[in-house]
Design a protein around this motif. Structure first.
Motif, short mmCIF file in Angstrom:
data_model
loop_
_atom_site.label_atom_id
_atom_site.label_comp_id
_atom_site.label_asym_id
_atom_site.label_seq_id
_atom_site.Cartn_x
_atom_site.Cartn_y
_atom_site.Cartn_z
N ASN A 34 0.91 -1.16 0.00
CA ASN A 34 0.00 0.00 0.00
C ASN A 34 0.96 1.21 0.00
OD1 ASN A 34 -2.63 1.04 2.35
ND2 ASN A 34 -2.42 1.44 0.18
N PHE A 50 2.66 5.10 -0.73
CA PHE A 50 2.33 6.51 -0.50
C PHE A 50 3.51 7.41 -0.84
CE2 PHE A 50 0.22 3.80 2.57
CZ PHE A 50 -1.11 4.08 2.28
N ASN A 96 -6.37 10.49 -0.87
CA ASN A 96 -6.44 9.25 -1.63
C ASN A 96 -5.98 9.50 -3.06
OD1 ASN A 96 -7.51 7.29 0.20
ND2 ASN A 96 -9.54 8.23 0.02
N PRO A 111 -9.39 11.09 3.20
CA PRO A 111 -9.89 10.25 4.28
C PRO A 111 -9.43 10.77 5.63
CG PRO A 111 -8.02 9.19 3.27
CD PRO A 111 -8.22 10.50 2.55
N MET A 120 -8.17 8.82 8.03
CA MET A 120 -7.12 8.03 8.64
C MET A 120 -6.62 6.99 7.66
SD MET A 120 -5.16 7.04 10.96
CE MET A 120 -4.47 5.50 11.50
N CYS A 121 -5.40 6.51 7.88
CA CYS A 121 -4.83 5.46 7.04
C CYS A 121 -3.86 4.66 7.90
CB CYS A 121 -4.11 6.10 5.86
SG CYS A 121 -3.29 4.89 4.84
N GLY A 122 -4.14 3.39 8.07
CA GLY A 122 -3.33 2.55 8.97
C GLY A 122 -1.94 2.27 8.42
N ASN A 123 -1.87 1.81 7.17
CA ASN A 123 -0.54 1.58 6.60
C ASN A 123 0.20 2.90 6.47
OD1 ASN A 123 -0.77 -1.24 6.24
ND2 ASN A 123 -1.99 -0.93 4.39
N GLY A 124 -0.56 3.94 6.16
CA GLY A 124 0.05 5.25 5.99
C GLY A 124 0.68 5.76 7.27
N ASN A 171 -14.99 1.89 2.51
CA ASN A 171 -14.00 0.88 2.18
C ASN A 171 -14.69 -0.46 2.40
OD1 ASN A 171 -11.39 2.60 2.10
ND2 ASN A 171 -12.32 3.18 4.05
N GLU A 177 -10.72 -0.14 -1.63
CA GLU A 177 -10.67 1.08 -0.83
C GLU A 177 -11.44 2.23 -1.46
OE1 GLU A 177 -7.15 2.65 0.83
OE2 GLU A 177 -6.23 0.69 1.07
N ARG A 178 -12.11 2.95 -0.59
CA ARG A 178 -12.75 4.19 -1.00
C ARG A 178 -11.66 5.12 -1.56
NH1 ARG A 178 -14.98 8.21 3.71
NH2 ARG A 178 -12.81 7.95 4.33
N CYS A 238 -4.60 -2.79 3.55
CA CYS A 238 -5.30 -1.66 4.17
C CYS A 238 -5.26 -1.88 5.68
CB CYS A 238 -6.73 -1.60 3.65
SG CYS A 238 -7.70 -0.29 4.43
N GLY A 239 -4.54 -1.01 6.37
CA GLY A 239 -4.36 -1.18 7.82
C GLY A 239 -5.65 -0.98 8.60
N THR A 240 -6.36 0.11 8.30
CA THR A 240 -7.61 0.33 9.01
C THR A 240 -8.59 -0.79 8.65
OG1 THR A 240 -8.25 1.85 7.23
CG2 THR A 240 -7.47 2.85 9.28
#
Ligand SMILES: N[C@@H](CCC[C@H](N)C(=O)O)C(=O)O
Length: 540
Positions: A88, A90, A141, A147, A149-153, A279, A297-298, A306-308
């Motif tokens: 994922n 960025f 995105n 968004p 929040m982003c977990g992997n981000g 998502n 993912e949205r 996708c972490g979240t």
């Protein structure tokens, strides 16, 4: 990087999390648009980590040095590096000197384009902290939407900050303000990042979903008709909305590899019951502690992880009685460890975050992008596979000492020379030579002219071997160095830390400098003919 980690202090820095999801500071439809040249104070301001949030002498000592990315005062350029968490990926932007993202959502979408841009699932901005936090993270995105929040981000964000601030300690955690409230990532000794993702939000209206709550305030294993098929879904927000499904009503367990994600994903994303879009996670249960998930993912489509989404998956699996609170979630890009802890109701995610393709590639990706008026303008870049920008000149290229080789010229490569360049020229000099009897004038070690426009690199040991390399290389001419000798001459080491600069001039004409080319002659001749410059800096 490895050396830096080996030399790291054995200090553990941590910041206490406070309650999260306290407030959303972004609306998913409002995008601040700012032009870079409208910033009042574009000068770089190194961030001094406040002692109330990270109170460590080690931090104070190392945080002032910001050599990771080139920080030029008054720069109109955007500095970024690419990271990924299980694929994922960025673009991470150093935005610490401004509280507004340096590019617009439209520009971000262009950068994310995998054919016409850099290519990424999103652009993440590292901004100054607010509400007492160390930093703020914002993300666009790949479609330009924002968004919460982003977990992997946020794992990538943590590694990015550690590099920017030169915080190479064994364990490091800091507080990050996001659209989902306070998030606390902690870099572990093994380089993985563990993130306190806070509490899941289950109340239907807050996810948000228009589906009716059926378990307290939550939507658990509810029916949702998508394209004529009834799916069972559980809705969870990890700051951002997720719709988790383990299969269709009355159907067999999902075989996620068999799904046509590109076909079904957008139908969930834009379903009328999700007012902020959603998502969607499609999940297969291997065992109560091992799940497999694919995500749509949205705003980004099918991603490798996708972490979240992995967090929402475990929450949904627990609520549906399919799994325990500690699970390994397999994603197309690799596994994440997720724990939904009973004691504090927080979800903890552990996984990797890496700079894309290591050091050399990172340099290639350190493009400087002019934010106005064109969305993407890639500046010329000079790199060497053997020399890190701002790193040390390897011994083999020095003039003396153990490991030194006799006048071995280092390899250099350049990219994105401006259109119309007829002849690049290279000057390598010691910027810190001190002549007790005279002014401090840079001392030339290598002057190379008449480089044909199609030549994009000088191989290692090129100096003096133009004829041997043949072809277009034979047209290249080397000038004299500071010792009045032709070709490259490696620096000797009177003392450590002197600055050594490789500068490539993109010239709109060939330089006619006669037989004896000197740096001075070149500098005079190129005036008015320089279309662009690229610099590689190191120390010896
Ligand atoms: N990939 C991310 C989630 C990114 C945001 C998402 N596309 C959304 O719009 O909510 C993750 O790792 O969590």
């Amino acid at each position: 990087m490895a050396e830096a980690i080996a030399a790291a202090a054995a200090t553990s820095l941590s910041v206490k999390p406070s309650n999260r999801h306290s407030q959303l500071f972004l609306s998913s439809t409002s995008f601040p648009i700012i032009r870079l040249n409208s910033l009042k104070n574009p000068n770089f301001r190194p961030l001094v980590v406040s002692s109330t949030s990270i109170d460590s002498a080690a931090t104070q000592k190392t945080s002032s040095k910001t050599s990771f990315l080139d920080q030029r005062e008054g720069s109109r350029y955007l500095h970024f590096v690419k990271y990924h968490g299980l694929g994922n990926d960025f673009i991470l932007v150093d935005n610490r000197d401004s509280s507004e993202p340096k590019i617009t959502p439209e520009q971000a979408a262009k950068l994310c384009d995998r054919n016409f841009g850099i290519g990424a699932d999103g652009v993440i901005f590292a901004l100054p902290g607010i509400n007492g936090t160390d930093y703020t993270m914002r993300i666009f995105n790949s479609d330009g939407s924002e968004p919460e929040m982003c977990g992997n981000g946020v794992r990538c964000f943590a590694r990015f900050i550690a590099e920017l601030e030169n915080l190479h300690v064994k364990k490091l955690s800091f507080s990050v303000h996001t659209g989902a409230g306070l998030i606390v990532p902690e870099i572990q000794e093994d380089g993985q990042v563990k993130v306190d993702m806070g509490e899941p939000v289950l109340k239907a209206a807050d996810v948000p979903t228009k589906l009716a709550a059926n378990k307290n305030d939550a939507v658990v294993k509810s029916e949702l008709v998508v394209d004529g098929v009834t799916w069972n879904v559980t809705c969870v927000s990890m700051g951002n909305p997720h719709c988790v499904t383990f299969g269709i009503k009355g159907g067999q367990d999902l075989q996620v590899d068999a799904l046509n994600l590109a076909q079904i994903g957008p139908k969930f994303e834009h379903h009328e019951v999700f007012p902020a879009r959603t998502n969607t996670e499609f999940v297969q249960v291997y065992s109560p502690s091992h799940l497999k998930m694919r995500v749509w993912e949205r705003g980004a489509g099918a991603t490798l992880a996708c972490g979240t989404g992995a967090c929402a998956t475990v929450v949904a699996a627990v609520l549906e009685g399919r799994a325990g609170r500690n699970c390994m979630v397999d994603l197309p890009g690799g596994p994440l460890e997720i724990e939904w802890r009973e004691e504090d109701n927080h979800v903890y995610m552990t996984g990797p975050a890496e700079m894309v393709h290591g050091k050399l590639f990172q340099l290639l990706l350190c493009f400087e992008t002019r934010a106005v008026p064109d969305p993407v303008y890639v500046k010329s870049l000079l790199v060497s596979p053997e020399i890190d920008n701002e790193g040390r000149l390897p011994r083999k290229y020095r003039g003396e000492g153990q490991g030194a080789k006799k006048n071995l010229s280092p390899p250099v490569e350049w990219y994105n020379v401006p259109e119309g360049t007829k002849s690049p020229a290279l000057v390598v000099q010691d910027l810190d030579i001190s002549d007790p009897d005279g002014p401090n004038v840079p001392w030339p070690h290598w002057v190379v002219v008449n480089i044909p426009p199609h030549v994009k690199r000088l191989p290692e040991g090129f100096s003096g071997k133009e004829e041997e390399f043949g072809g277009e290389y034979a047209l290249i001419k080397e000038g004299v160095n500071g010792w009045k000798l032709p070709g490259w001459r490696g620096p000797v080491l009177p003392k450590h830390g002197r600055r050594f600069e490789f500068k490539l001039y993109a010239l709109d004409d060939e330089s006619h400098l006669g037989n004896k080319v000197t740096k001075e002659k070149l500098e005079e001749a190129v005036q008015g003919h320089v279309l662009g410059e690229a610099v590689l800096k190191c120390r010896f």
